[in-house]
Scaffold this motif. Sequence first.
Motif, PDB file in Angstrom:
ATOM      1  N   UNK A 149      39.630  35.526  23.760  1.00 25.57           N
ATOM      2  CA  UNK A 149      39.560  34.108  24.156  1.00 25.57           C
ATOM      3  C   UNK A 149      39.635  33.904  25.675  1.00 25.57           C
ATOM      4  N   UNK A 150      39.533  34.965  26.461  1.00 33.48           N
ATOM      5  CA  UNK A 150      39.558  34.811  27.923  1.00 33.48           C
ATOM      6  C   UNK A 150      38.271  34.102  28.357  1.00 33.48           C
ATOM      7  N   UNK A 151      38.402  33.002  29.063  1.00 32.87           N
ATOM      8  CA  UNK A 151      37.233  32.197  29.412  1.00 32.87           C
ATOM      9  C   UNK A 151      36.589  32.648  30.727  1.00 32.87           C
ATOM     10  N   UNK A 152      37.437  33.066  31.693  1.00 32.87           N
ATOM     11  CA  UNK A 152      36.900  33.491  32.988  1.00 32.87           C
ATOM     12  C   UNK A 152      36.865  35.014  33.031  1.00 32.87           C
ATOM     13  N   UNK A 153      35.656  35.568  33.207  1.00 33.18           N
ATOM     14  CA  UNK A 153      35.497  37.011  33.178  1.00 33.18           C
ATOM     15  C   UNK A 153      34.630  37.458  34.347  1.00 33.18           C
ATOM     16  N   UNK A 154      34.980  38.605  34.919  1.00 32.08           N
ATOM     17  CA  UNK A 154      34.161  39.206  35.971  1.00 32.08           C
ATOM     18  C   UNK A 154      33.249  40.232  35.326  1.00 32.08           C
ATOM     19  N   UNK A 155      31.948  39.978  35.413  1.00 31.68           N
ATOM     20  CA  UNK A 155      30.964  40.872  34.797  1.00 31.68           C
ATOM     21  C   UNK A 155      29.882  41.180  35.836  1.00 31.68           C
ATOM     22  N   UNK A 156      29.841  42.417  36.370  1.00 33.70           N
ATOM     23  CA  UNK A 156      30.757  43.540  36.142  1.00 33.70           C
ATOM     24  C   UNK A 156      32.128  43.269  36.770  1.00 33.70           C
ATOM     25  N   UNK A 157      33.083  44.031  36.361  1.00 39.25           N
ATOM     26  CA  UNK A 157      34.430  43.923  36.929  1.00 39.25           C
ATOM     27  C   UNK A 157      35.503  44.202  35.909  1.00 39.25           C
ATOM     28  N   UNK A 158      35.459  43.468  34.797  1.00 42.89           N
ATOM     29  CA  UNK A 158      36.524  43.613  33.815  1.00 42.89           C
ATOM     30  C   UNK A 158      36.596  45.049  33.291  1.00 42.89           C
ATOM     31  N   UNK A 159      37.808  45.554  33.249  1.00 44.13           N
ATOM     32  CA  UNK A 159      38.019  46.904  32.762  1.00 44.13           C
ATOM     33  C   UNK A 159      37.838  47.998  33.793  1.00 44.13           C
ATOM     34  N   UNK A 160      37.335  47.666  34.995  1.00 43.90           N
ATOM     35  CA  UNK A 160      37.141  48.706  36.014  1.00 43.90           C
ATOM     36  C   UNK A 160      38.453  49.102  36.673  1.00 43.90           C
ATOM     37  N   UNK A 161      39.394  48.186  36.717  1.00 40.99           N
ATOM     38  CA  UNK A 161      40.728  48.434  37.267  1.00 40.99           C
ATOM     39  C   UNK A 161      40.649  49.078  38.663  1.00 40.99           C
ATOM     40  N   UNK A 162      39.813  48.515  39.499  1.00 40.54           N
ATOM     41  CA  UNK A 162      39.687  48.991  40.882  1.00 40.54           C
ATOM     42  C   UNK A 162      41.063  48.924  41.548  1.00 40.54           C
ATOM     43  N   UNK A 163      41.541  50.007  42.172  1.00 37.88           N
ATOM     44  CA  UNK A 163      42.857  49.972  42.820  1.00 37.88           C
ATOM     45  C   UNK A 163      42.916  48.931  43.939  1.00 37.88           C
ATOM     46  N   UNK A 164      43.959  48.128  43.913  1.00 39.34           N
ATOM     47  CA  UNK A 164      44.160  47.089  44.915  1.00 39.34           C
ATOM     48  C   UNK A 164      45.275  47.504  45.871  1.00 39.34           C
ATOM     49  N   UNK A 165      45.025  47.298  47.149  1.00 41.13           N
ATOM     50  CA  UNK A 165      46.003  47.527  48.212  1.00 41.13           C
ATOM     51  C   UNK A 165      46.294  46.199  48.888  1.00 41.13           C
ATOM     52  N   UNK A 166      47.532  46.028  49.342  1.00 42.49           N
ATOM     53  CA  UNK A 166      47.865  44.898  50.203  1.00 42.49           C
ATOM     54  C   UNK A 166      47.850  45.392  51.635  1.00 42.49           C
ATOM     55  N   UNK A 167      47.090  44.692  52.471  1.00 39.15           N
ATOM     56  CA  UNK A 167      47.012  45.010  53.893  1.00 39.15           C
ATOM     57  C   UNK A 167      47.769  43.956  54.676  1.00 39.15           C
ATOM     58  N   UNK A 168      48.319  44.348  55.802  1.00 37.05           N
ATOM     59  CA  UNK A 168      48.991  43.328  56.601  1.00 37.05           C
ATOM     60  C   UNK A 168      49.628  43.878  57.852  1.00 37.05           C
ATOM     61  N   UNK A 169      50.191  42.941  58.610  1.00 38.21           N
ATOM     62  CA  UNK A 169      50.880  43.281  59.858  1.00 38.21           C
ATOM     63  C   UNK A 169      52.176  42.484  59.974  1.00 38.21           C
ATOM     64  N   UNK A 170      52.689  42.028  58.822  1.00 38.67           N
ATOM     65  CA  UNK A 170      53.852  41.141  58.851  1.00 38.67           C
ATOM     66  C   UNK A 170      54.819  41.477  57.726  1.00 38.67           C
ATOM     67  N   UNK A 171      55.970  40.856  57.773  1.00 38.23           N
ATOM     68  CA  UNK A 171      56.957  41.033  56.715  1.00 38.23           C
ATOM     69  C   UNK A 171      56.481  40.385  55.413  1.00 38.23           C
ATOM     70  N   UNK A 172      55.681  39.333  55.517  1.00 36.52           N
ATOM     71  CA  UNK A 172      55.171  38.674  54.301  1.00 36.52           C
ATOM     72  C   UNK A 172      54.356  39.650  53.459  1.00 36.52           C
TER      73      UNK A 172
END
Length: 330
Positions: free
Chosen positions: A148-171
Motif C-alpha cells: 500500500x505504499x503510495x510514493x515509490x522511487x522507480x528505479x530506487x526502491x530496494x537498491x538500498x544505496x548507502x547514505x552518508x551525512x556530509x557536513x562541517x558543523x556540529x549539527x
Amino acid sequence: MSVEFSLLELAAIRINETPRDSFTHAVAYAQAADVLGFKRFWLAEHHNMQGIASSATAVLIGHIAGQTQQLRVGSGGIMLPNHSPLVVAEQFGTLASLYGERIDLGLGRAPGTDPVTSRALKRDDSAAENFAQEVQVIQQLLQPSQPQQRLRAVPGEGTQVPIWILGSSLYSAGLAAQLGLPYSFAGHFAPTYMRAALKRYRAEFRPSVHLDKPYFMLGLPIVWGETSEQAAFNATTSFQRITALFRGEPLWLCPPKPIEQLDWSVSEKHSVLDFLGLSQIGDELEILDGLQQLRDELAVDEFMFTIDVYDRALRIKTLETLAQIKRHLR
C-alpha cells in the motif's frame, strides 16, 4: 584496521580550457585511482561557479562509474536543499541499477551556492530546515517498498544505496549519529569544528541497520612535491583559487607561481591559510607524517583527498605517491 584512501573531485577547469577538458581528465584521474586501489571517487555539487564543472553531479557519477571497475563512485555531496527527495532517490536508484553496489549517496545541508542561484534552482528558502526529514524520506524510498505504499522511487526502491551525512558543523555530526549513518567531515574547506564534530558524532552515535559503530571520513587537501620547496610552489594554485573564492571572482585553475608573487593582502593570506588549515603540503615523508598524526589523534577510518594542482600529470603522480604512503600508515 587499515585506513582507506578516497578522492573528492570538483571537476576544476583550467584557465583557457573547457568543461569537456575537465571531464576528460576526471576520467583519467578516476581510472588511475581505480588501478591504485583507492576506495571511493566522489563528485561535489556546485552551481554558478566559473571554474567548477560539477553542477550536474549525478550525470558525472554515471560517466565516471561507467569507465571504472572497482571504485565506489558517489556524491560528495548532493546538496539536498536544491533537490526533491524523490528525484534524488530516482537518480541514485538509476545509478545503482546500472552500476550495482558501487554507488554512494552523500547528502549535504548547504545549498552549495549563493542565494540568487539557490532561488533559481526553484527550492524554497526553508528547505535546509527540513534536511533531517528529507534524508529519512530518501532512506525510505531506497528501501524495499511496503504494501500500500503510495510514493515509490522507480528505479530506487530496494537498491538500498548507502547514505552518508556530509557536513562541517556540529549539527551534521549530531544527525549522522542519531540516524546511525557514516559521517564525512569537510575538513578540506572548513577545519574549525572538526574535532568538536567528531567528538559529538562518536558520543551520540546510535547503532542502526546501516552501521553498528561510528565510521568517520575526513576530507583534506593534499599537495605533493618531490621536495618540500616544490610542494610549496605547487600549492600556490590552490592559494590563488581560494583567494578568488573570497573575492567572488572566477575559480579557474591557474598555474603555480612563486609565493612572493601572489596577489593577496595580509588578511586574505590569513583567511586562505585558515580555510586550508588541514592541508598536507610536502614531500612523501612529510605527508606520511601528517597523515599518521591525524590517524593517531582522531582514529580516522577513511581520508578523502582533494588534490588541487594545475599539472595533470602531477595529479596522477600524487595518487601513486599516496598509494605508497598508505602502505606505511599504521
